[in-house]
Design a protein around this motif. Sequence first.
Motif, PDB file in Angstrom:
ATOM      1  N   GLY A 175      47.785  -4.626 133.547  1.00  0.00           N
ATOM      2  CA  GLY A 175      47.206  -3.328 133.257  1.00  0.00           C
ATOM      3  C   GLY A 175      46.913  -3.099 131.792  1.00  0.00           C
ATOM      4  N   PRO A 176      46.051  -2.119 131.489  1.00  0.00           N
ATOM      5  CA  PRO A 176      45.584  -1.895 130.111  1.00  0.00           C
ATOM      6  C   PRO A 176      46.603  -1.241 129.189  1.00  0.00           C
ATOM      7  CG  PRO A 176      44.654  -0.255 131.594  1.00  0.00           C
ATOM      8  CD  PRO A 176      45.405  -1.227 132.456  1.00  0.00           C
ATOM      9  N   ASN A 177      47.720  -0.751 129.717  1.00  0.00           N
ATOM     10  CA  ASN A 177      48.706  -0.069 128.870  1.00  0.00           C
ATOM     11  C   ASN A 177      49.668  -1.032 128.178  1.00  0.00           C
ATOM     12  OD1 ASN A 177      47.719   2.510 129.488  1.00  0.00           O
ATOM     13  ND2 ASN A 177      48.929   2.598 131.365  1.00  0.00           N
ATOM     14  N   VAL A 178      49.703  -2.285 128.591  1.00  0.00           N
ATOM     15  CA  VAL A 178      50.610  -3.263 127.992  1.00  0.00           C
ATOM     16  C   VAL A 178      50.155  -3.564 126.570  1.00  0.00           C
ATOM     17  CG1 VAL A 178      51.603  -5.569 128.175  1.00  0.00           C
ATOM     18  CG2 VAL A 178      51.115  -4.258 130.244  1.00  0.00           C
ATOM     19  N   ARG A 179      51.086  -3.418 125.618  1.00  0.00           N
ATOM     20  CA  ARG A 179      50.766  -3.659 124.208  1.00  0.00           C
ATOM     21  C   ARG A 179      51.291  -4.997 123.709  1.00  0.00           C
ATOM     22  NH1 ARG A 179      47.790  -0.458 125.486  1.00  0.00           N
ATOM     23  NH2 ARG A 179      47.461   1.668 124.755  1.00  0.00           N
ATOM     24  N   SER A 180      52.382  -5.474 124.284  1.00  0.00           N
ATOM     25  CA  SER A 180      52.986  -6.741 123.847  1.00  0.00           C
ATOM     26  C   SER A 180      53.301  -7.585 125.071  1.00  0.00           C
ATOM     27  CB  SER A 180      54.255  -6.478 123.036  1.00  0.00           C
ATOM     28  OG  SER A 180      54.907  -7.678 122.688  1.00  0.00           O
ATOM     29  N   LEU A 181      52.870  -8.856 125.068  1.00  0.00           N
ATOM     30  CA  LEU A 181      53.069  -9.745 126.207  1.00  0.00           C
ATOM     31  C   LEU A 181      53.494 -11.118 125.713  1.00  0.00           C
ATOM     32  CD1 LEU A 181      52.812 -10.520 129.221  1.00  0.00           C
ATOM     33  CD2 LEU A 181      50.390 -10.994 128.788  1.00  0.00           C
TER      34      LEU A 181
END
Length: 641
Positions: free
Chosen positions: A478-484
Amino acid sequence: MVASLQTLPKQILDRILEDCYRQATQSYHPKFYKVHRDFREYAQLCRSLRESAQPFVSRRVVFERYNQTVEGVDKRELSHEEKKAAKRQPPQIKWLTNMQAVVAMDATDAVTEVVISSFDRYPLPDDVLAMLERMEFAKHDWTSVTRLYVNFKADYDLDDKDVLADEDDDDDDDDASEANDAATAAAPIEWIPDDSFAALASYLETTMPNVDTLWMDENRCRRVGPRNAMSGYIADRIDKFRTLDLRFAHMPAFGVKVLPAQLTRLTLSVHSAYDYIDIPRIAAPTLRSLTLASIPLHYLWDRFCSGAAETAASATNTVVFEQLRRLELSFHMPYRSVPIGKTEDDLMWERWRRESGVPHPSDADASLNVGARLKTVSVKERAPRFTQLKTTGRRPHFPRLRHLQLNSYPGRISEILKDMPLAQLRSLDISGDMVSFKGIRLGGMHCLQRSVLACFSDSPFRESAHGNRVLAKALAQGPNVRSLSVSASTEYRIRVPPADRITCTGLRVLSISGQVSYADIPALLRQLPVLECLDLQRARFVKPPPAVRTAEGMAAHMLASDMRPISTSLVKFVPDVLLRNATDDIVFYNILMVIARVPSLRELKMFSFYSTQFFRELLPLFKIHKVLPFVRHLAALDYTD
C-alpha cells in the motif's frame, strides 16, 4: 552555514545523546562504565555538549566488575580450549565505579539508575554485597533511583560447569565420565547458600526503596543451581515493579501465581522454552509493551488473564489487551543435538555438502563423530505442545496495538496473523523460513508505515519462487508505507514484480538484501516516485560488455544506452561492493549505470577503501564532453563509509 556541534539546537543534541545512551542496554554484553566514560569526555568537548551531556554523567551510578588477568583479551580470537584456560586462571578482581565522582559533585539526588555488572564470570552475591558495603553505598541517599540494571554474564560465554566437566573429558570410559559429570553437577556443596541471595536482596531493597524498573541479563551459572541470583529480590519487590526487562538462563521464582496488574512493560527471554512453565500468569489489561523470546506456541494465549481475581469460572474466551501498543514475539525453535567440539555452522556445512556436493574448506576434519557425547539433548522441547499453535481456547483482542514483531515463527505466519489487528498496525516486523511465509497476506494494512520482512532458508539452493513471492507481497503493501526492508536468502535470482503490482508508491526508504539483479533496478525506481534512500545488498551484478573497460568505451556505451532519469527523488544509495567473484570493473559498471541516471543523488555510501578507487575510475569520464551531462552531478557526491 555548515552545521556543527555549536550550532545544533539543544533539543537535537539531547535526542542524539539520549539515543547513544540507551543503545548500551541493547547490545549482547553492554559495557556500562565505558558509556559513562564516553559521556564524561563528551561533556569536556565544548559548551553545547557539556550542557547536554552533563545530566547523563550524573544520571547513572555504575559498579562494573573486571578480571584484570584477562582484561584486554579479545574473546573472539580465543578457541574453546583457550577460553576454558582463561577461566581457570586466578582472577584479579577490580570494581570500576563512578560513585565517588557523583558523591563529590553532590549529585546523588540526580541519580535515577544504578548498574551492577560483571565482566568475567558470574559474581557471588556475597562478593557483590561486600563491594557495596566497602564503597559505603548505604551511607548516601538513593531514594531518587527508579531503575536497577543487573548484568551477570561471563565474558567468555562459558559456564563454570563447562570448565569443571571438561576436566573429565580425557576419561576413556564414557559411562564413568557421564557419571562423574552428573555427580559434579549435583554436588550441593558447590551451590551458593540461600542466605547469600536473601542478604543481597534485603540490602538492595533497603538502600533503593523506590526502584520500579528492573533490567537484568544473566547467563548460566552452575553454582546458582536451578534458580536465579535475583530471585529473592524479584519476589520481594514484585508488587512494586512497573517495568521488568529480564533475560535469563534460568527462570527466577517470582513468588506469585499472577504477575501484578501494575506492570506496563514486560520483557521475558529464556534459553529454554520449557522454562515458560514456571512463569506466573500475566495480567493483560495494563500492559503497554510485551516482549517474549523463545516462547513455545502452546503458551499463547491461555497464560494471560484479566487480573489476579480471575478464576476458571469467570474467565472468558477472549483475553483483552486494552493498553498494549507494542508486541514482540520470538518463537521457540527446538534445540538440536550437537556433538561436543562441533557447532551449528559445522552441521550447516554438512547439510550443504550433502545437497550440493560442495566440500567444506576444512573437509578433512569436518566429519561428525557419530558416537560423540551430545552437549544439547532437548526431547521435551520437540513435543507438539511447544511447536503447534492452539486453534481452540482463548483468543486475544488488541484494540490499540500499533507495532507487531514476529521472529522465527515455526509454522505458517498466516495462522497467528488471524488474531492480529492488521488494519491498525503502523509497523510490522516478520522473520521466518520459506514455510512461514507460505499463504501470508499483507494487504489491507492501511495505517502501515514501516515494514520489515526477513525470509531465510535452511538451504541456499531452494527454488526462487518463494523469494519472488515475498518481494512481490512486500512491494504491494500500500501507498502509506514509508520504510520497507526485505531480505531473502536464496542463491537464485529474485525478480522485481511488474509495475502494476507495486503499490508502495509512498516509500522513502527501501532496503533489499537478496539476489535482485541490477538490470531490474531502473524499472523499480521508476515506480517509487518519492524514494529517498536505497540500500541494495547481495544484488546480482550485470556482466558488462568488454568495451567499457576504458573511459572511451564506457562513454560510448552510455551514449548508446537509455540514459533518461530513473529517479528524481533518490538522494542516498548504499550498494554492496564486497560480493563474491565481483571485480572492480563489474562493480564500477553496475553502480555507475544506476547513479548516472539519478540526478538528485547526493550521497554514495560504500567502504572508504573502495570509494577512492571508484572516484579514480570516474575521473576520466569528466573529460569527455558528450557524457558530461550524465556524470556532472557525481562530482558533488559525498562518499561516506
